[in-house]
Design a protein around this motif. Structure first.
Motif, PDB file in Angstrom:
ATOM      1  N   ASN B  18     -31.250 -53.033 -25.292  1.00  0.00           N
ATOM      2  CA  ASN B  18     -30.057 -53.248 -25.724  1.00  0.00           C
ATOM      3  C   ASN B  18     -29.783 -52.819 -27.277  1.00  0.00           C
ATOM      4  O   ASN B  18     -29.232 -53.841 -28.190  1.00  0.00           O
ATOM      5  CB  ASN B  18     -29.394 -54.894 -25.884  1.00  0.00           C
ATOM      6  CG  ASN B  18     -29.324 -55.277 -24.244  1.00  0.00           C
ATOM      7  OD1 ASN B  18     -28.673 -54.345 -23.502  1.00  0.00           O
ATOM      8  ND2 ASN B  18     -29.928 -56.572 -24.126  1.00  0.00           N
ATOM      9  N   ASP B  20     -28.101 -51.492 -30.253  1.00  0.00           N
ATOM     10  CA  ASP B  20     -26.715 -51.050 -30.375  1.00  0.00           C
ATOM     11  C   ASP B  20     -26.518 -50.139 -31.610  1.00  0.00           C
ATOM     12  O   ASP B  20     -27.256 -49.761 -32.197  1.00  0.00           O
ATOM     13  CB  ASP B  20     -26.055 -52.581 -30.759  1.00  0.00           C
ATOM     14  CG  ASP B  20     -26.504 -53.136 -32.021  1.00  0.00           C
ATOM     15  OD1 ASP B  20     -26.009 -52.696 -33.041  1.00  0.00           O
ATOM     16  OD2 ASP B  20     -27.179 -54.142 -31.796  1.00  0.00           O
ATOM     17  N   ASN B  85     -29.764 -49.884 -21.560  1.00  0.00           N
ATOM     18  CA  ASN B  85     -28.534 -50.299 -22.494  1.00  0.00           C
ATOM     19  C   ASN B  85     -28.320 -49.715 -23.773  1.00  0.00           C
ATOM     20  O   ASN B  85     -28.021 -50.400 -24.809  1.00  0.00           O
ATOM     21  CB  ASN B  85     -28.109 -51.629 -22.314  1.00  0.00           C
ATOM     22  CG  ASN B  85     -26.705 -51.802 -22.681  1.00  0.00           C
ATOM     23  OD1 ASN B  85     -25.802 -51.200 -22.277  1.00  0.00           O
ATOM     24  ND2 ASN B  85     -26.272 -52.993 -23.117  1.00  0.00           N
ATOM     25  N   CYS B  88     -25.401 -49.244 -26.887  1.00  0.00           N
ATOM     26  CA  CYS B  88     -24.050 -50.313 -26.548  1.00  0.00           C
ATOM     27  C   CYS B  88     -23.435 -50.684 -27.888  1.00  0.00           C
ATOM     28  O   CYS B  88     -24.106 -50.357 -29.104  1.00  0.00           O
ATOM     29  CB  CYS B  88     -24.828 -51.713 -26.003  1.00  0.00           C
ATOM     30  SG  CYS B  88     -26.092 -52.465 -27.033  1.00  0.00           S
ATOM     31  N   GLY B  89     -22.258 -51.313 -28.067  1.00  0.00           N
ATOM     32  CA  GLY B  89     -21.361 -51.702 -28.731  1.00  0.00           C
ATOM     33  C   GLY B  89     -20.395 -50.493 -29.296  1.00  0.00           C
ATOM     34  O   GLY B  89     -19.707 -50.005 -28.374  1.00  0.00           O
ATOM     35  N   PHE B 112     -28.197 -46.230 -20.544  1.00  0.00           N
ATOM     36  CA  PHE B 112     -27.368 -45.966 -21.749  1.00  0.00           C
ATOM     37  C   PHE B 112     -26.028 -46.599 -21.428  1.00  0.00           C
ATOM     38  O   PHE B 112     -25.422 -46.912 -20.483  1.00  0.00           O
ATOM     39  CB  PHE B 112     -27.063 -44.527 -21.899  1.00  0.00           C
ATOM     40  CG  PHE B 112     -28.279 -43.647 -22.295  1.00  0.00           C
ATOM     41  CD1 PHE B 112     -28.846 -43.797 -23.375  1.00  0.00           C
ATOM     42  CD2 PHE B 112     -29.106 -43.000 -21.116  1.00  0.00           C
ATOM     43  CE1 PHE B 112     -30.101 -42.891 -23.597  1.00  0.00           C
ATOM     44  CE2 PHE B 112     -30.349 -42.397 -21.399  1.00  0.00           C
ATOM     45  CZ  PHE B 112     -30.713 -42.409 -22.668  1.00  0.00           C
ATOM     46  N   ALA B 113     -25.233 -46.932 -22.613  1.00  0.00           N
ATOM     47  CA  ALA B 113     -23.813 -47.677 -22.674  1.00  0.00           C
ATOM     48  C   ALA B 113     -23.073 -46.235 -22.530  1.00  0.00           C
ATOM     49  O   ALA B 113     -23.472 -45.225 -23.099  1.00  0.00           O
ATOM     50  CB  ALA B 113     -23.650 -48.182 -24.090  1.00  0.00           C
ATOM     51  N   ASP B 114     -21.785 -46.469 -21.995  1.00  0.00           N
ATOM     52  CA  ASP B 114     -21.062 -45.316 -21.401  1.00  0.00           C
ATOM     53  C   ASP B 114     -20.654 -44.584 -22.509  1.00  0.00           C
ATOM     54  O   ASP B 114     -20.838 -43.367 -22.460  1.00  0.00           O
ATOM     55  CB  ASP B 114     -19.732 -45.958 -20.811  1.00  0.00           C
ATOM     56  CG  ASP B 114     -20.327 -46.359 -19.286  1.00  0.00           C
ATOM     57  OD1 ASP B 114     -21.269 -45.823 -18.868  1.00  0.00           O
ATOM     58  OD2 ASP B 114     -19.351 -47.053 -18.667  1.00  0.00           O
ATOM     59  N   ILE B 115     -20.019 -45.232 -23.607  1.00  0.00           N
ATOM     60  CA  ILE B 115     -19.311 -44.112 -24.686  1.00  0.00           C
ATOM     61  C   ILE B 115     -20.436 -43.428 -25.350  1.00  0.00           C
ATOM     62  O   ILE B 115     -20.218 -42.130 -25.713  1.00  0.00           O
ATOM     63  CB  ILE B 115     -18.559 -45.065 -25.612  1.00  0.00           C
ATOM     64  CG1 ILE B 115     -17.504 -45.992 -24.943  1.00  0.00           C
ATOM     65  CG2 ILE B 115     -17.946 -44.216 -26.701  1.00  0.00           C
ATOM     66  CD1 ILE B 115     -16.814 -46.851 -25.857  1.00  0.00           C
ATOM     67  N   ASN B 118     -21.673 -40.407 -23.497  1.00  0.00           N
ATOM     68  CA  ASN B 118     -20.501 -39.562 -23.438  1.00  0.00           C
ATOM     69  C   ASN B 118     -21.001 -38.869 -24.621  1.00  0.00           C
ATOM     70  O   ASN B 118     -20.932 -37.411 -25.023  1.00  0.00           O
ATOM     71  CB  ASN B 118     -19.400 -39.929 -23.418  1.00  0.00           C
ATOM     72  CG  ASN B 118     -18.306 -39.036 -22.585  1.00  0.00           C
ATOM     73  OD1 ASN B 118     -18.705 -38.362 -21.942  1.00  0.00           O
ATOM     74  ND2 ASN B 118     -17.281 -39.238 -23.174  1.00  0.00           N
ATOM     75  N   ASN B 119     -21.064 -39.309 -25.927  1.00  0.00           N
ATOM     76  CA  ASN B 119     -20.948 -38.948 -26.984  1.00  0.00           C
ATOM     77  C   ASN B 119     -22.389 -37.926 -27.405  1.00  0.00           C
ATOM     78  O   ASN B 119     -22.029 -36.950 -28.058  1.00  0.00           O
ATOM     79  CB  ASN B 119     -21.167 -39.943 -28.381  1.00  0.00           C
ATOM     80  CG  ASN B 119     -19.549 -40.565 -28.537  1.00  0.00           C
ATOM     81  OD1 ASN B 119     -18.648 -39.949 -28.052  1.00  0.00           O
ATOM     82  ND2 ASN B 119     -19.661 -41.643 -29.074  1.00  0.00           N
TER      83      ASN B 119
END
Lengths: 463, 213
Positions: B18, B20, B85, B88-89, B112-115, B118-119
Motif C-alpha cells: 500500500n 501511496d 497496491n 494507491c491514493g 498496482f492502484a488503477d490510476i 495507467n499514469n
C-alpha cells in the motif's frame, strides 16, 4: 441476456468507438480543473500548438493551495502563488470558465461541481484528482485522471479507456441514529480493503443508500477511491432530481423536463449482472475511527487497535505512536479538522454544529478548525448561525479550500501532532510531515474536539 | 514519449504494501508547474531525515541510511520491487514523473492502484504485476545477492535474471504497444477527429442540455 448496470449504460452512452484492442474512445462531458494537476497539461497544449476541443466543457477552480484565512492578503507562499496565478493565466488564455480565488462561489472542486449544477446526472466527468469519484453520487460516470489525460481531454474531449468490471455494494437495513455516510464508507473500506475495488466501478445500492441525502451519497462516492475503485456510482432517484433542480447551471424549462425523463432511466436494470456483489447490513455499523496509515486500518470507536501475529501493522503503529490493544477512546488528540471534499458540505457542518452547540473545546486541543467546502456552503452556514456555534465553542471558522486534508497551504499538522479529521486519507505525512491522522465523521470530530479524545457520539457521551 | 527499450537494471527492494502516491512524492513538491525535476524528492520523507521543501538543494540534506535507496548496493537501481497496491491514493502524475526522473524504468509489484498504473504508461514506465510467490522469490534474490539485476524485455514480456532463469509477465497488448512505440496518444485520438465530431453531433441532439454551458 441479462440487463445492464448503471455503469454499463453510462459507458455505452459515451462510447465513441471501440479501438479493437480492448480499449475504447470515451466522450467526456465535463472536465474539472484545479491548479495542481493542470499546468503541465496546458504547457503540453502550447508545445504542440493544439487548441481546446470544446472550451465550455471545462471549468476550473483553485482549491489546493488556497489560504483559508486573511485571504485579502493573497497567497504568502510564492510557489503556491505561482501555481494559482498559472491557473488564472491558463484559463484566461484558453478562455476557460474559472471561479477565481476571489469569486464568492470558489470552493473545493468536488463541492462546487454539483453545487453549481456543472456536474449533472448521466455525464462523464473527469478531473486530475482522484476524488472525482464524488460526482458519481449524482448518477454520473466520474473518475480521476493523471495530467497526461487532462491534456488528452483538453485536446480531444475524449479518453482512451478500458472498461472496468462491475461491483455492487448493497447496503440494506437502516443506519442507527447518529451514524453517517462517513461511518458507512469507512466500514466498507475496512471490509473490502484499499485494493478491494481495484479494476471495478462500484455501484452503491440498497435501502440504506437510498435513504442517504445527496451530501451523504457524495461522501460515500468520494471515498470509493480509498476502496481502490476509480468510480463510485449511485442510481438517480427523487433525491437526486430534487438536489439538481434549480442549481445555477442545471437545465431549465423544457430542457429540464427532457433531462429529467432521461435521468430517471439511470439505474441498473433489475436483472443486471455484476461481476461481484457485496452485501452490508447498515444496522451493524457504529461510529468508525481509523487508527493506522491506510483508510482500511479502521475500527469501531468502541474497539481497540487490533492484534496481529506477524507484526504486519508495526510500521503503521510506529508512525502513529500507538500500540496493539489500545482502546480507541484512550487516544488523545491535538487538533481537529472539519472540512475536505469528503465532509465540508452544509449537512456535514450542521451535524458537527449540533454536537458542539453550547459547549467548549477541550483545553488540550491546540487547534480546531472548520473549513467550509465552498463560498455558498459558508454563506448558508452563516445564515443558519453555525459559524457562531463553532466560534463560541472555540473553533476557527475559515475560508473554503482543501486546507488540512493535504496541507498544501499553510494549514498543517506539526510532527507528532494527532488529529481527528473528516478528510479521506490518513497516509504518512498527508496532513503534514510526521502528523498523525484519524479519519472520522464530522459529528465524531466535533465530539472529539469537546472531549480531547474520541467518544461514541451515539451514546450519552458528554456526561 | 521515448520508445521502451530492453535493458538490464539493478533491482531495489521496497518491502511494503500500500505505498501511496503521497509517500512517492509528498504534496509540497506538487506545487511545481513543470514535469521534470521531481527525482531528488522521490520518497522524500523516507529518504531524508529533515523536512524537504521545493527548490531546495538536496545534495547536502541528511540521508536516512536505513532507507533502501540510500544503500550503496541499490544506488544505481532502475527497477523497483515492491508489494501489493503500489501507487494507491491521489491521481498525481507527479508520482511516475518522480520515479522516472530518479531513474526507475520498471516497477515490479504484486498489484498496482488503477490510476497510478495507467499514469505509468504515459511516462515510459513499465509496471509489471507478478504473483506473490514470484515477488517473494525476487525479494530473496535481491536481498541475498548484492548487485542483483534483471533484464527487462518488453517485447518478449520476460524478466531474465543472471542465472538465466526467466519469468514471463502478462500485459495487455495496447499497453505494450504504447510503450514499445512511444505513441503520442493525443495524436492517435485526433486521427479519429471526424468520428468524434459525428458522435458529438448526434450526442448533442440526444442530450441538448449538456451543451448549454
Amino acid at each position: 441476456m441479462s440487463g445492464k448496470t448503471l455503469f454499463d449504460k453510462l459507458w455505452k452512452s459515451h462510447l465513441v468507438r471501440e479501438n479493437g484492442d480492448g480499449t475504447s474512445l470515451l466522450y467526456i462531458d465535463r472536465q474539472l480543473i484545479h491548479e495542481v494537476t493542470s499546468p503541465q497539461a496546458f504547457d503540453g497544449m502550447r508545445l504542440t500548438n493544439r487548441s481546446l476541443w470544446r472550451t465550455e466543457a471545462n471549468v476550473a477552480v483553485p482549491d489546493h493551495n488556497i489560504p483559508t484565512k486573511d485571504r485579502d492578503k493573497g497567497i504568502e507562499d510564492p510557489i503556491s502563488k505561482l501555481q494559482v496565478d498559472t491557473l488564472d493565466k491558463n484559463c484566461d488564455s484558453f478562455q476557460i470558465k474559472e471561479f477565481k480565488m476571489s469569486d464568492p462561489n470558489q470552493g473545493i472542486v468536488h463541492v462546487i461541481g454539483p453545487e453549481q449544477g456543472l456536474t449533472l446526472p448521466g455525464m462523464a466527468i473527469v478531473c486530475g484528482d482522484s476524488h472525482t469519484s464524488t460526482h458519481g453520487a449524482l448518477g454520473a460516470l466520474a473518475f480521476g485522471i493523471g495530467t497526461s489525460e487532462v491534456e488528452h481531454v483538453l485536446a480531444t474531449q475524449c479518453l482512451i479507456q478500458q472498461k472496468s468490471k462491475n461491483m455492487l455494494i448493497k447496503v440494506d437495513g437502516k443506519l442507527k441514529q447518529g451514524i453517517t455516510a462517513k461511518d458507512l464508507i469507512l466500514f466498507i473500506i475496512g471490509k473490502i480493503g484499499t485494493a478491494g475495488g481495484t479494476g471495478y466501478a462500484i455501484e452503491f445500492g440498497g435501502n440504506a443508500i437510498k435513504a442517504l441525502s445527496m451530501e451523504g451519497r457524495m461522501t460515500v462516492c468520494n471515498m470509493t477511491i480509498e476502496a481502490g475503485a476509480r468510480a463510485g456510482l449511485i442510481a438517480v432517484d427523487q433525491t437526486t432530481l430534487d438536489y439538481v433542480n434549480g442549481k445555477p447551471f442545471s437545465p431549465k424549462g423544457e430542457l429540464w423536463e427532457k433531462a429529467r425523463e432521461y435521468w430517471k432511466t439511470l439505474q441498473s436494470d433489475e436483472d443486471a449482472a455484476f461481476d461481484k456483489t457485496i452485501e452490508i447490513n447498515a444496522n451493524d455499523i457504529n461510529p468508525m475511527v481509523t487508527w493506522g496509515t491506510s483508510p482500511e486500518l479502521v475500527v469501531d470507536v468502541e474497539g481497540e487497535i487490533p492484534f496481529s501475529a506477524n507484526r504486519k501493522f508495526q510500521p503503521a503503529l510506529d508512525y502513529m505512536g500507538l500500540e496493539m490493544g489500545v482502546p480507541i477512546k484512550d487516544i488523545l488528540l491535538d487538533k481537529i479538522f472539519i472540512g475536505s471534499c469528503t465532509n465540508s458540505r452544509i449537512e456535514d457542518l450542521r451535524e458537527a454544529a449540533k454536537v458542539v452547540e453550547g459547549k467548549k473545546i477541550a483545553d488540550s486541543i491546540k487547534l480546531a478548525m472548520v473549513v467550509p467546502g465552498s463560498g455558498p456552503v459558508k454563506d448558508q452556514a452563516e445564515k443558519e448561525g453555525l459559524d457562531k456555534i463553532f466560534l463560541n465553542a472555540g473553533f476557527e471558522w475559515r475560508e473554503p479550500g482543501c486546507s488540512m486534508c493535504l496541507a498544501m497551504n499553510a494549514d498543517r499538522l506539526e510532527s507528532g501532532e494527532r488529529c481527528a479529521s473528516t478528510s479521506n486519507r490518513n497516509f504518512e505525512g498527508r496532513q503534514g510531515q510526521g502528523g498523525r491522522t484519524h479519519l472520522v465523521s464530522p459529528a465524531m470530530a466535533a465530539a472529539a474536539a469537546i472531549k480531547g479524545y474520541f467518544v461514541n457520539v451515539t451514546t450519552n457521551w458528554n456526561n | 514519449m521515448e520508445k521502451f527499450q530492453t535493458f538490464t537494471g539493478v533491482v531495489a527492494p521496497l518491502n511494503r504494501a500500500n505505498i501511496d502516491t503521497d509517500a512517492i512524492i509528498p504534496k509540497q513538491f506538487l506545487k511545481s508547474i513543470h514535469r521534470t525535476g521531481f527525482g531528488p524528492n522521490l520518497f522524500d520523507e523516507w529518504r531524508y531525515l529533515d523536512h524537504g521543501e521545493p527548490g531546495q538543494d538536496c545534495s547536502n540534506r541528511p540521508l536516512n541510511q536505513d532507507f533502501v535507496l540510500n544503500q550503496n548496493r541499490y544506488k544505481s537501481a532502475s527497477i523497483l520491487l515492491t508489494r501489493e497496491n503500489f501507487g494507491c491514493g491521489s491521481s498525481r502524475e507527479h508520482a511516475p514523473w518522480a520515479l522516472s526522473d530518479y531513474g526507475f524504468k520498471t516497477i515490479i509489484a504484486e498489484s498496482f492502484a488503477d490510476i497510478f498504473y495507467n499514469n505509468c504508461f504515459k511516462n515510459g514506465i513499465l509496471p509489471i504485476t507478478l504473483d506473490e510467490e514470484n515477488i517473494l522469490s525476487l525479494f530473496k534474490k535481491t536481498e541475498s545477492k548484492p548487485g542483483f539485476a534483471l533484464m527487462v524485455n518488453l517485447d518478449e514480456q520476460s524478466l531474465i535474471d543472471p542465472s538465466g532463469s526467466t519469468l514471463v509477465f502478462e500485459l495487455e497488448k495496447f499497453r505494450k504497444d504504447a510503450l514499445l512505440n512511444g505513441l503520442d496518444e493525443i495524436g492517435l485520438t485526433l486521427s479519429h477527429a471526424a468520428v468524434i465530431r459525428v458522435f458529438e453531433t448526434n450526442y448533442q441532439k440526444k442530450y441538448p442540455w449538456l451543451f448549454t454551458t
